[in-house]
Design a protein around this motif. Structure first.
Motif, PDB file in Angstrom:
ATOM      1  N   UNK A 192      -8.606  -5.424 -11.709  1.00 36.40           N
ATOM      2  CA  UNK A 192      -9.464  -5.081 -10.577  1.00 36.40           C
ATOM      3  C   UNK A 192      -8.733  -5.209  -9.246  1.00 36.40           C
ATOM      4  N   UNK A 193      -8.057  -6.321  -9.056  1.00 35.60           N
ATOM      5  CA  UNK A 193      -7.444  -6.607  -7.759  1.00 35.60           C
ATOM      6  C   UNK A 193      -5.996  -6.142  -7.725  1.00 35.60           C
ATOM      7  N   UNK A 194      -5.738  -5.138  -6.907  1.00 34.85           N
ATOM      8  CA  UNK A 194      -4.374  -4.657  -6.738  1.00 34.85           C
ATOM      9  C   UNK A 194      -3.633  -5.478  -5.677  1.00 34.85           C
ATOM     10  N   UNK A 195      -4.402  -6.085  -4.778  1.00 36.22           N
ATOM     11  CA  UNK A 195      -3.852  -6.964  -3.740  1.00 36.22           C
ATOM     12  C   UNK A 195      -4.595  -8.291  -3.820  1.00 36.22           C
ATOM     13  N   UNK A 196      -3.918  -9.427  -3.596  1.00 36.97           N
ATOM     14  CA  UNK A 196      -4.591 -10.733  -3.665  1.00 36.97           C
ATOM     15  C   UNK A 196      -5.639 -10.896  -2.563  1.00 36.97           C
ATOM     16  N   UNK A 197      -6.738 -11.545  -2.888  1.00 35.77           N
ATOM     17  CA  UNK A 197      -7.768 -11.830  -1.894  1.00 35.77           C
ATOM     18  C   UNK A 197      -7.400 -13.024  -1.030  1.00 35.77           C
ATOM     19  N   UNK A 198      -6.622 -13.948  -1.595  1.00 33.69           N
ATOM     20  CA  UNK A 198      -6.354 -15.223  -0.926  1.00 33.69           C
ATOM     21  C   UNK A 198      -5.167 -15.181   0.024  1.00 33.69           C
ATOM     22  N   UNK A 199      -4.547 -14.015   0.166  1.00 29.41           N
ATOM     23  CA  UNK A 199      -3.402 -13.881   1.073  1.00 29.41           C
ATOM     24  C   UNK A 199      -3.577 -12.639   1.931  1.00 29.41           C
ATOM     25  N   UNK A 200      -3.185 -12.710   3.208  1.00 31.37           N
ATOM     26  CA  UNK A 200      -3.285 -11.515   4.054  1.00 31.37           C
ATOM     27  C   UNK A 200      -2.295 -10.464   3.602  1.00 31.37           C
ATOM     28  N   UNK A 201      -2.622  -9.221   3.876  1.00 31.54           N
ATOM     29  CA  UNK A 201      -1.717  -8.140   3.505  1.00 31.54           C
ATOM     30  C   UNK A 201      -0.432  -8.233   4.311  1.00 31.54           C
ATOM     31  N   UNK A 202       0.669  -7.906   3.677  1.00 29.92           N
ATOM     32  CA  UNK A 202       1.963  -7.937   4.358  1.00 29.92           C
ATOM     33  C   UNK A 202       1.990  -6.894   5.462  1.00 29.92           C
TER      34      UNK A 202
END
Length: 274
Positions: A169-179
């Motif tokens: 489901x998650x392609x990017x982590x929820x717990x870290x801001x996007x780079x």
């Protein structure tokens, strides 16, 4: 209903956080009204006092066929009483059963504890003020999507969410801001362009999730729109190669400006392969 405004705020934030688990785990067509209906079934088990509400016309509109409303136990009591927390976790699993992974069901008690801690910290940051008409309002907790990472308790809850929802489901982590950082893209094939569109949709979903955690506060939404418009300007430097991405960003910007958050979420989920 809750005992007072502060208690209602904590309950509301707590349920918003916890509901992200079935929302992210369920099918794409899952309606927010279905989740809300399930949560109402959970809260029925935590009503401390039943009150007669038939004399209030607005209450009757909301209660419809019901003649009574309920006052929930205090949020502090839920926080202090481990038996109540276990009961809530059990009820949450019961009503959302088909929408939860096995891991989510196993760790729901931990999810409840972490959501309570995060909700308390978020509520503490809601500063009241009075507008020019003397109406009491609250300043937004999150001025931008990145602000959610300034609350350690919320980050801990988001880490747990990452661990209990379906792995694809998650392609990017929820717990870290996007780079952050400018990415220079070479000329792309059609397949690469479609892939880029999917990746950008995943990133935009991350931003939308940040706005959702902040209850779509006006300041956060406006900051997101401003940031997206800057990205459109950057992409427009190579309009031929980035035509699809520019179109995607403009669609999302338009949806945010109109407040069509569910429409934007549906569009992005479809493009990201959710």
């Amino acid at each position: 209903m809750a005992r007072d405004l502060q208690d209602a705020m904590k309950w509301n934030i707590f349920l918003q956080l916890l509901t992200h688990i079935p929302a992210l785990s369920g099918p794409d067509h899952l309606a927010s009204s279905d989740l809300a209906s399930n949560n109402a079934k959970v809260l029925e088990k935590f009503v401390e006092k039943v009150v007669f509400a038939k004399h209030r016309e607005d209450a009757m509109d909301k209660l419809r066929e019901y003649d009574t409303g309920g006052i929930l136990i205090s949020f502090d009591e839920l926080k202090r009483n481990p038996e109540l927390r276990r009961k809530l976790a059990k009820e949450f699993v019961r009503v959302h059963n088909d929408l939860l992974t096995l891991e989510a069901k196993k760790r729901m008690e931990d999810a409840v504890d972490k959501a309570i801690a995060a909700a308390e910290k978020i509520a503490e940051r809601k500063t009241p003020y009075f507008d020019e008409f003397g109406k009491r309002k609250f300043k937004p907790v999150f001025e931008s999507p990145e602000d959610i990472y300034k609350i350690p308790e919320l980050v801990e809850f988001l880490k747990l969410v990452e661990e209990v929802v379906p792995k694809n489901i998650l392609k990017e982590p929820l717990s870290k801001p996007l780079a952050k950082g400018k990415v220079v893209r070479p000329k792309k094939t059609v397949e690469e362009a479609v892939g880029d569109l999917s990746l950008e949709a995943q990133k935009l979903l991350g931003i939308l999730n940040g706005l959702k955690f902040g209850n779509y506060s006006n300041v956060a939404v406006q900051n997101a729109i401003k940031s997206l418009k800057l990205e459109v300007e950057r992409l427009s430097e190579n309009p031929v190669e980035n035509l699809e991405l520019v179109g995607l960003y403009c669609l999302v910007i338009r949806a945010l400006e109109k407040g069509d958050f569910e429409k934007a979420e549906g569009l992005l989920k479809g493009l990201s392969g959710r």
